[in-house]
Design an enzyme around this catalytic site. Structure first.
Site, PDB file in Angstrom:
ATOM      1  N   LYS A  53     -12.186  -1.770   6.939  1.00 27.49           N
ATOM      2  CA  LYS A  53     -11.159  -2.893   7.525  1.00 27.49           C
ATOM      3  C   LYS A  53     -11.625  -2.828   9.105  1.00 27.49           C
ATOM      4  O   LYS A  53     -11.936  -3.958   9.491  1.00 27.49           O
ATOM      5  CB  LYS A  53      -9.801  -2.518   7.483  1.00 27.49           C
ATOM      6  N   TRP A  65       0.624  -1.281   0.037  1.00 24.75           N
ATOM      7  CA  TRP A  65      -0.039  -0.013  -0.078  1.00 24.75           C
ATOM      8  C   TRP A  65       0.915   1.371   0.021  1.00 24.75           C
ATOM      9  O   TRP A  65       0.641   2.133  -0.720  1.00 24.75           O
ATOM     10  CB  TRP A  65      -1.108  -0.112   1.269  1.00 24.75           C
ATOM     11  N   ASP A 120      -1.264   6.465   6.192  1.00 24.14           N
ATOM     12  CA  ASP A 120      -2.657   5.603   5.813  1.00 24.14           C
ATOM     13  C   ASP A 120      -2.608   4.582   7.195  1.00 24.14           C
ATOM     14  O   ASP A 120      -1.864   3.498   7.122  1.00 24.14           O
ATOM     15  CB  ASP A 120      -1.965   4.859   4.454  1.00 24.14           C
TER      16      ASP A 120
HETATM   17  C1  LIG Z   1      -7.151  -1.808   1.899  1.00 19.80           C
HETATM   18  C2  LIG Z   1      -6.343  -0.704   1.978  1.00 19.80           C
HETATM   19  C3  LIG Z   1      -6.313   0.391   1.040  1.00 19.80           C
HETATM   20  C4  LIG Z   1      -7.123   0.309  -0.135  1.00 19.80           C
HETATM   21  O1  LIG Z   1      -8.431   0.837   0.410  1.00 19.80           O
HETATM   22  P1  LIG Z   1      -9.550   1.290  -0.730  1.00 19.80           P
HETATM   23  O2  LIG Z   1     -10.645   1.733   0.341  1.00 19.80           O
HETATM   24  O3  LIG Z   1      -9.834  -0.006  -1.308  1.00 19.80           O
HETATM   25  O4  LIG Z   1      -9.041   2.299  -1.532  1.00 19.80           O
HETATM   26  C5  LIG Z   1      -5.131   1.091   1.321  1.00 19.80           C
HETATM   27  N1  LIG Z   1      -4.184   1.120   2.415  1.00 19.80           N
HETATM   28  C6  LIG Z   1      -4.438  -0.082   3.235  1.00 19.80           C
HETATM   29  C7  LIG Z   1      -3.573   0.177   4.436  1.00 19.80           C
HETATM   30  C8  LIG Z   1      -5.183  -0.818   3.302  1.00 19.80           C
HETATM   31  O5  LIG Z   1      -5.323  -1.909   3.930  1.00 19.80           O
END
Ligand SMILES: *Cc1c(COP(=O)(O)O)cnc(C)c1O
Length: 362
Positions: free
Chosen positions: A196, A102, A172
């Protein structure tokens, strides 16, 4: 099949059962409203109460000071990969600490917008750990420093924030948001896709310190502009009303049923340590992906002695009601995502199965 299984999906992930039950009960008619949350104006006082409670709950859970703005946006964490540099980079450069897939994507998007510099990259070691402070230097002029607190695919998590001198820290936090207490004041901006740990897909939570909003270029389209979104309290256009409603219920559950993020973190640590103990005591039958001090409390990644056994493991697990344990296609192996809503009981069921499987095949 009407029976709920133990769902170890990496995302969208498991939601708390009481939240689903309440949403189901009130789906036809919100109490006192006479219509469902899906059918009322986002400018009604009823929806206003929902989005305000979601925000208030998040502020209370994370102890968010008033000079941080909280936004409910769409486009997922992936849109934030672009929005962060569009809003904050200007003609400067930002530093990226890359500890997994990511972070890599976030960096790529920043480099489409402007200048992104790699401060540290764990790819050459196959993303098994986070860096020590003496392994990277931060550009003193960096507009911000970006990191991924928990790399969902590799199962690598920062135990604490990286040190970035006085540079604004951007995170993030998609896959460990609300899993433990954090000190918000160490961050300039946090973003997290809800699916998540915080709710369903469709809403992304952004927490941004007020002084950063003054940097946002006037030329940005309104929908991509943090300042516009903040001035309109996330109601510039129709927000994802159902997703915000579920975030409200999840945060209410965290506050009133779980008792806050300290309690949640304690349960999460216990769940993870049960699983890692099975891995560590399997005489090498299971091999964890991440180095022990850097492994994730949310996403437990591991391999078996060979791919045939991995396939058999996944099939038999599924037959035992243990679902979604396949690792991400880019790393293979197995991954158990044990987000907030995964009960201890589900983790215990997985541990029992893993021990028995290793005994049969080890
Ligand atoms: C799932 C995830 C993403 C992507 O998320 P989307 O909502 O599908 O764009 C980005 N960063 C992390 C750490 C993730 O777990």
């Amino acid at each position: 099949m009407r029976q709920r299984v133990w769902n170890f999906s990496a995302g969208p992930g498991v939601l708390p059962l009481p939240v689903l039950e309440e949403a189901q009960r009130d789906l036809l008619c919100l109490p006192g409203v006479g219509a469902s949350v899906l059918e009322i104006s986002h400018r009604s006082k009823h929806f206003d109460a929902i989005i305000q409670e979601a925000e208030a709950n998040l502020r209370q859970l994370l102890n968010i000071p008033d000079h941080y703005h909280l936004l409910f946006l769409q486009g997922g964490a992936s849109l934030q990969f672009a929005m962060v540099p569009m809003n904050l980079l200007g003609d400067g450069s930002a530093d990226y600490i890359v500890t997994g897939s990511w972070g890599q994507k976030a960096l790529q998007e920043a480099q489409r917008v402007g200048k992104g510099r790699v401060a540290w990259d764990g790819k050459h070691e196959n993303f098994v750990r986070t860096p020590h402070a003496d392994e990277y230097t931060i550009d003193p002029d960096a507009r911000y420093v970006h990191f991924t607190s928990n790399e969902t695919i590799q199962g690598v998590q920062f135990a604490t924030e990286p040190s970035v001198d006085d540079r604004p820290l951007v995170c993030d936090m998609s896959s460990d948001f609300l899993s433990r207490p954090i000190d918000i004041t160490r961050y300039a901006l946090i973003y997290a896709g809800a699916q998540k740990n915080a709710g369903p897909a469709g809403v992304t939570i952004v927490i941004v310190r007020e002084d950063l909003l003054s940097r946002v270029p006037e030329t940005l389209p309104a929908m991509l502009n943090y300042r516009v979104q903040s001035e309109h309290r996330s109601l510039y256009n129709t927000p994802p009303v159902f997703a915000v409603y579920i975030v409200m219920l999840v945060t209410r559950w965290l506050l009133h049923t779980i008792g806050g993020l300290e309690s949640m973190a304690r349960v999460n640590r216990e769940k993870a340590s049960l699983l890692y103990r099975v891995i560590d005591e399997s005489n090498g039958f299971y091999r964890g992906h991440a180095h022990p001090e850097h492994r994730s409390v949310m996403n437990i990644t591991f391999r078996l002695p060979n791919e045939d056994l991995e396939k058999q493991f996944l099939q038999e697990a599924q037959a035992h009601g243990l679902h979604e344990l396949k690792g991400h296609r880019s790393v293979g192996g197995c991954r158990a995502s044990i987000y907030n809503a995964m009960p201890l009981e589900g983790v215990q069921a997985l541990c029992d199965f893993m021990k028995a499987f290793a005994q049969r095949h080890g």
